[in-house]
Motif scaffolding. Structure first.
Motif, short mmCIF file in Angstrom:
data_model
loop_
_atom_site.label_atom_id
_atom_site.label_comp_id
_atom_site.label_asym_id
_atom_site.label_seq_id
_atom_site.Cartn_x
_atom_site.Cartn_y
_atom_site.Cartn_z
N TRP A 163 0.81 -1.21 0.00
CA TRP A 163 0.00 0.00 0.00
C TRP A 163 0.86 1.27 0.00
CZ3 TRP A 163 -3.89 -2.70 -1.22
CH2 TRP A 163 -4.16 -3.91 -0.60
N GLN A 164 2.17 1.11 -0.19
CA GLN A 164 3.09 2.25 -0.27
C GLN A 164 3.17 3.06 1.03
OE1 GLN A 164 5.20 2.60 -2.75
NE2 GLN A 164 4.26 0.93 -3.88
N TRP A 165 3.19 2.37 2.17
CA TRP A 165 3.42 3.05 3.45
C TRP A 165 4.92 3.33 3.53
CZ3 TRP A 165 0.53 0.08 7.91
CH2 TRP A 165 -0.85 0.08 7.65
N VAL A 166 5.32 4.51 3.18
CA VAL A 166 6.74 4.82 3.09
C VAL A 166 7.22 5.87 4.09
CG1 VAL A 166 6.89 4.16 0.66
CG2 VAL A 166 6.33 6.53 1.25
N ASN A 167 6.33 6.65 4.65
CA ASN A 167 6.75 7.78 5.50
C ASN A 167 7.59 7.35 6.70
OD1 ASN A 167 5.45 9.47 3.74
ND2 ASN A 167 3.60 9.65 4.99
N VAL A 168 7.15 6.36 7.43
CA VAL A 168 7.88 5.90 8.62
C VAL A 168 9.23 5.31 8.22
CG1 VAL A 168 7.91 4.15 10.44
CG2 VAL A 168 5.90 5.58 10.12
N LEU A 169 9.28 4.61 7.10
CA LEU A 169 10.52 3.97 6.68
C LEU A 169 11.59 4.99 6.28
CD1 LEU A 169 9.08 0.95 4.67
CD2 LEU A 169 9.84 1.03 7.05
N ARG A 170 11.19 6.23 6.06
CA ARG A 170 12.15 7.28 5.72
C ARG A 170 12.72 7.99 6.96
NH1 ARG A 170 8.63 8.59 0.69
NH2 ARG A 170 10.00 7.80 -0.94
N LEU A 171 12.17 7.70 8.14
CA LEU A 171 12.64 8.35 9.36
C LEU A 171 13.94 7.71 9.86
CD1 LEU A 171 9.29 8.62 11.37
CD2 LEU A 171 10.39 10.41 9.99
N ASN A 172 14.83 8.53 10.42
CA ASN A 172 16.01 7.96 11.06
C ASN A 172 15.62 7.47 12.46
OD1 ASN A 172 16.28 10.10 13.00
ND2 ASN A 172 17.36 11.32 11.47
N TYR A 200 -2.16 4.11 12.15
CA TYR A 200 -1.89 2.98 11.27
C TYR A 200 -2.73 1.80 11.70
CZ TYR A 200 2.13 5.56 9.57
OH TYR A 200 2.92 6.52 9.02
N PHE A 201 -3.26 1.10 10.72
CA PHE A 201 -4.05 -0.10 10.96
C PHE A 201 -3.88 -0.99 9.74
CE2 PHE A 201 -7.78 -2.54 9.90
CZ PHE A 201 -7.96 -3.29 11.05
N GLY A 202 -3.51 -2.23 9.96
CA GLY A 202 -3.43 -3.13 8.82
C GLY A 202 -3.00 -4.53 9.20
N VAL A 255 -9.25 8.86 11.56
CA VAL A 255 -8.44 7.94 10.76
C VAL A 255 -8.42 8.50 9.35
CG1 VAL A 255 -10.34 6.39 10.05
CG2 VAL A 255 -8.02 5.48 10.26
N GLN A 256 -7.42 8.12 8.60
CA GLN A 256 -7.41 8.49 7.19
C GLN A 256 -7.05 7.27 6.36
OE1 GLN A 256 -3.73 10.88 5.97
NE2 GLN A 256 -3.98 11.47 8.11
N THR A 257 -7.55 7.26 5.15
CA THR A 257 -7.24 6.20 4.20
C THR A 257 -7.03 6.87 2.86
OG1 THR A 257 -7.90 4.02 3.37
CG2 THR A 257 -9.65 5.66 3.63
N CYS A 258 -6.45 6.14 1.94
CA CYS A 258 -6.22 6.73 0.63
C CYS A 258 -6.48 5.70 -0.46
CB CYS A 258 -4.82 7.32 0.52
SG CYS A 258 -3.50 6.11 0.30
N THR A 259 -6.42 6.17 -1.69
CA THR A 259 -6.72 5.30 -2.83
C THR A 259 -5.65 4.22 -3.05
OG1 THR A 259 -5.80 7.06 -4.23
CG2 THR A 259 -8.20 6.93 -4.06
N LEU A 260 -4.55 4.26 -2.33
CA LEU A 260 -3.56 3.19 -2.40
C LEU A 260 -3.84 2.07 -1.41
CD1 LEU A 260 -0.18 5.13 -2.70
CD2 LEU A 260 -1.43 3.94 -4.50
N ASP A 261 -4.68 2.34 -0.40
CA ASP A 261 -4.98 1.33 0.62
C ASP A 261 -5.86 0.23 0.03
OD1 ASP A 261 -3.49 2.56 2.57
OD2 ASP A 261 -5.18 3.61 3.47
N HIS A 262 -6.10 -0.80 0.83
CA HIS A 262 -6.94 -1.92 0.41
C HIS A 262 -8.26 -1.37 -0.14
CE1 HIS A 262 -9.49 -5.46 0.63
NE2 HIS A 262 -8.38 -6.18 0.70
N PRO A 263 -8.76 -1.93 -1.24
CA PRO A 263 -10.00 -1.41 -1.83
C PRO A 263 -11.20 -1.41 -0.89
CG PRO A 263 -8.94 -2.98 -3.31
CD PRO A 263 -8.16 -3.00 -2.02
N ALA A 264 -11.20 -2.28 0.12
CA ALA A 264 -12.33 -2.34 1.06
C ALA A 264 -12.13 -1.45 2.28
CB ALA A 264 -12.55 -3.79 1.50
N ALA A 265 -10.98 -0.76 2.39
CA ALA A 265 -10.68 0.00 3.61
C ALA A 265 -11.73 1.07 3.90
CB ALA A 265 -9.28 0.62 3.52
N LEU A 266 -12.01 1.91 2.94
CA LEU A 266 -12.94 3.02 3.16
C LEU A 266 -14.32 2.50 3.57
CD1 LEU A 266 -13.60 6.03 3.17
CD2 LEU A 266 -14.00 5.86 0.70
#
Length: 186
Positions: free
Chosen positions: A58-67, A109-111, A143-154
């Motif tokens: 789902w392209q969760w990238v923000n946390v992975l960019r943190l030091n 985050y939830f998944g 909570v927030q979701t986006c169009t990259l998340d699982h199609p059933a999330a919203l």
């Protein structure tokens, strides 16, 4: 590969909120070996592992960019509430709750990991996350979701009581394989 060379993905982010706790929570599935454990001082490498395994698709990238220092400052706050789902003894998902002020709690985050999906656990797991959010006694849960998340999330968020309140457009730059491997291996 640099971030500039990677494909940029346009997404629509939907912000949802809930002003009152649900009248009921979904029940735990029968005949399953399931555990939901609250973490204390979660190791950074384990949190990155969860973020990567749950969010890779789902392209969760923000946390992975943190030091390490940035990630630790957010994760190891006393009010942070992170719970890990185990199915048949193995990690299968997580949720991360961020209390904001005394009146709002964010389900940040939830998944679930791919091996745990399709087993009838998701609705119960989201209900457990919502119940954990309300245990902080806020006036509102977001909570927030986006169009990259699982199609059933919203639709699942809405079925369990959230209502959309806003949307915005964003651009996500995926991590390259090398960047993802380096961040998870920290």
């Amino acid at each position: 590969m640099s971030a500039d060379a990677l494909e940029r993905i346009d997404v629509t982010v939907t912000f949802l909120e809930m002003d009152t706790p649900p009248a009921y929570y979904p029940s735990l599935p029968y005949n399953r070996q399931i555990a939901l454990l609250k973490t204390r001082a979660i190791p950074l490498h384990f949190y990155r592992y969860l973020q990567d395994r749950v969010g890779r698709k789902w392209q969760w990238v923000n946390v992975l960019r943190l030091n390490d220092e940035e990630l630790s400052a957010g994760l190891h706050r006393e009010d942070r509430d992170i719970r890990v789902l185990y199915v048949d003894g193995a990690p299968a998902g997580f949720f991360d709750i961020k209390p904001h002020l005394p009146d709002e709690v964010e389900l940040a985050y939830f998944g679930m990991m791919e091996h745990a999906t399709g087993q009838g656990i998701g609705r119960w797991f989201l209900g457990a996350a919502i119940e954990a959010c309300w245990s902080h006694k806020p006036r509102r849960v977001t909570v927030q979701t986006c169009t990259l998340d699982h199609p059933a999330a919203l639709s699942l968020y809405q079925k369990l009581g959230f209502r959309p309140v806003a949307q915005k457009k964003e651009v996500v730059v995926p991590l390259s394989f090398a960047d993802r491997s380096a961040s998870v291996m920290r």
